[in-house]
Motif scaffolding. Sequence first.
Motif, PDB file in Angstrom:
ATOM      1  N   VAL A  85       0.834  -1.207   0.000  1.00  0.00           N
ATOM      2  CA  VAL A  85       0.000   0.000   0.000  1.00  0.00           C
ATOM      3  C   VAL A  85       0.871   1.261   0.000  1.00  0.00           C
ATOM      4  N   ASP A  86       2.052   1.130   0.574  1.00  0.00           N
ATOM      5  CA  ASP A  86       2.997   2.255   0.608  1.00  0.00           C
ATOM      6  C   ASP A  86       3.295   2.775  -0.805  1.00  0.00           C
ATOM      7  N   GLN A 129       8.730   1.996   5.142  1.00  0.00           N
ATOM      8  CA  GLN A 129       8.093   2.212   3.827  1.00  0.00           C
ATOM      9  C   GLN A 129       7.323   0.988   3.336  1.00  0.00           C
ATOM     10  N   HIS A 130       7.170  -0.003   4.184  1.00  0.00           N
ATOM     11  CA  HIS A 130       6.453  -1.225   3.778  1.00  0.00           C
ATOM     12  C   HIS A 130       5.512  -1.720   4.878  1.00  0.00           C
ATOM     13  N   GLU A 295       1.746   4.418  17.502  1.00  0.00           N
ATOM     14  CA  GLU A 295       2.440   5.621  17.978  1.00  0.00           C
ATOM     15  C   GLU A 295       2.718   6.519  16.767  1.00  0.00           C
ATOM     16  N   ASP A 296       2.852   7.807  17.030  1.00  0.00           N
ATOM     17  CA  ASP A 296       3.058   8.752  15.931  1.00  0.00           C
ATOM     18  C   ASP A 296       4.528   8.838  15.521  1.00  0.00           C
ATOM     19  N   VAL A 297       5.038   7.716  15.087  1.00  0.00           N
ATOM     20  CA  VAL A 297       6.414   7.646  14.573  1.00  0.00           C
ATOM     21  C   VAL A 297       6.388   6.745  13.338  1.00  0.00           C
ATOM     22  N   PRO A 298       7.349   6.908  12.420  1.00  0.00           N
ATOM     23  CA  PRO A 298       7.428   5.924  11.323  1.00  0.00           C
ATOM     24  C   PRO A 298       7.595   4.523  11.925  1.00  0.00           C
ATOM     25  N   ILE A 299       7.155   3.519  11.226  1.00  0.00           N
ATOM     26  CA  ILE A 299       7.206   2.164  11.797  1.00  0.00           C
ATOM     27  C   ILE A 299       8.667   1.691  11.826  1.00  0.00           C
TER      28      ILE A 299
END
Lengths: 329, 329
Positions: A85-86, A129-130, A295-299
């Motif tokens: 989806v990224d 990104q995935h 959480e509001d961070v990139p995974i």
Amino acid sequence: MTRQITYAEAINEALDEILREDESVFLLGEDIGHYGGVFKVTKGLYDKFGGERVIDTPISESGFIGLGIGAAMTGLKPIIEIMWVDFTLVAIDQILNQAAKFSYMSGGQTKVPLVIRTQGGGGRGNGAQHSQSLEGLFAQFPGIKVVCPSTPYDVKGLLKSSVAENGPVIFIEHKMLYNTKGEVPEEDYSIPLGKADIKRKGSDVTIVSLSRMVQFSLDAAKELEKEGIDAEIIDLRSLAPLDTETVIESVKKTNRLVVVHEAHTTFGWGAEIVSQVQQDAFDYLDGPIIRVGAEDVPIPYNLELEKEVLPQVKDIVKAVKEALYIEVK
Amino acid sequence: MFNLEVSDPANLLFSKEESLRILDQLITIRKFEEKSIELYKSGLMGGSLHGYIGQEGVAVGVCSQLNKDDYLTVTYRSRGQAIAKGASMEKLFAEMMGKVDGYCKGKGGPMHITDLEIGFLGANGIVGAGIPIATGAAFTAKKKGTSQVSVTFFGDGATNQGVFHEALNLASIWKLPVVFVCENNLYSEMSPIADMVPNEHLAERALAYHIPAVIVDGNDVEAVSKVTQEAVERARNNGGPTFIEAKTYRQQGHMFGDAETYRTKEEVNEWKKKDPILLFTNKLIELGLVTDEIVEQLSHEIELKVEKAYQFALNSEQPNYDEIFTDVF
């Protein structure tokens, strides 16, 4: 007759049946042909239907989604697989400025019966990104339907309905669900878009979620049951159309609400549910509505960190207790 | 590498009757565009007006080789191609005024003109976005085995967009019946295209994708028609795509009101001497097909038609508020 098959097999079966029934349908995507897709969802379809109907594309998401739009508006029915989806973000103009707006901009002349199948979510260390959950982003745009199935039964029935639509649908599967098994009838069936499903009946609290978080919520309900808390689990199944009615009805009964999604919490779609419920069922609420999200961070890549960032069963249990004003130890 | 294609000054490409029809179309577009400026100045339309004056030879030349059911996608500089493809001036003006009798019921506006009855799949507000969509329509034609051709008009600036390159690659590997028409009017919005690409000819870019490419004097309507004829023949005979770079000039700014600080008045005046209508009219006069009086008479008749279409649009109703919520999906 029903039997147990996996989520991936259920999608494969749906595609197989759709390709057999409708000559105008074709599949388009990266490595979906001979290779069968990176998650093997289209396995065997190339051999069965040939390269004219199961078509491998260059790595060119904007280009082949655009091509799919043009094909859809001239009488074909493309089902496009976007590997992650990224990667829809690479092609976002074609999806949101083009496919989602053509019907309206043309005064209803142009229809774009295009299904974009993709998979999202985290859980297997694929990194920032995935691993994203972008359903809320798409749901913010009128003109495209957003479907996020949680079970093998749902994924097959909802895919059938998505392909029957006369407009664009983004169909977001979950990578961690592909190997999960569930009952699927052998007979033909479909599930209408925009109808939430109550996956567990309960009386003390309503938990609203979709996709992989439905199973997490069901697991949480089992734990809560041990403590005498009876949770009702609503699987929205789609964000657009959104079945607010089922949620409101449930809240009127339980008077408590927890919204669970894998998308980032801040500006996540949970806020939309909260807003609608407080507006339409304010007098029925006996406590604060609690949101559970990433959480509001990139995974992060590290599996332990990723687990910490994404909602887990224990987070849902904790949120339910907060909603019920039960002190959490 | 390229020779600029021009017509034979001593001979006509078309029959007398066809030549007069071509002249009629050229003048019609010019008069329509002039009236559009009046419309814009009078405050009866929203947004911006992107004029086509000076480029009429490209639209008329290309469309002279197309059938009614051939597909077209165009940019926001779109009314010229629409008229050349057979669109109704009444509906065009009405759409520009946002009226209910407009092509898109007043909901699309000048940047989104659509007329499926003449294969006009849509103007587009996003530079380059129509290119893969036209490629998709070509995909449909090929898959269904019709002999339809899909043509996409775009500007020089669009050749720097990713989807341009992606679509050319797709069209080439799948040998799709699409004609890429690049209207090189020397300016990428408000910037000289020469500053934005390293190529002398944009047609060079097509060669990288093994697509046959030509450059043509875009102000020479017959030359444009001739190269299009070859491209269309190739497409209809399963020979794949063609790229046409039509060298032309935007006599006005990017949009009405553009300060045009990026070019000199002298440059504009030089190009006005190469005006496509002037060139074709002079040729017809020299070859004895028409006289000044006949052209004047024709222009007058066209002005009346344009005025009638304009009055129709003026008298058309505003869309009902109910229209806000129709055609979304």
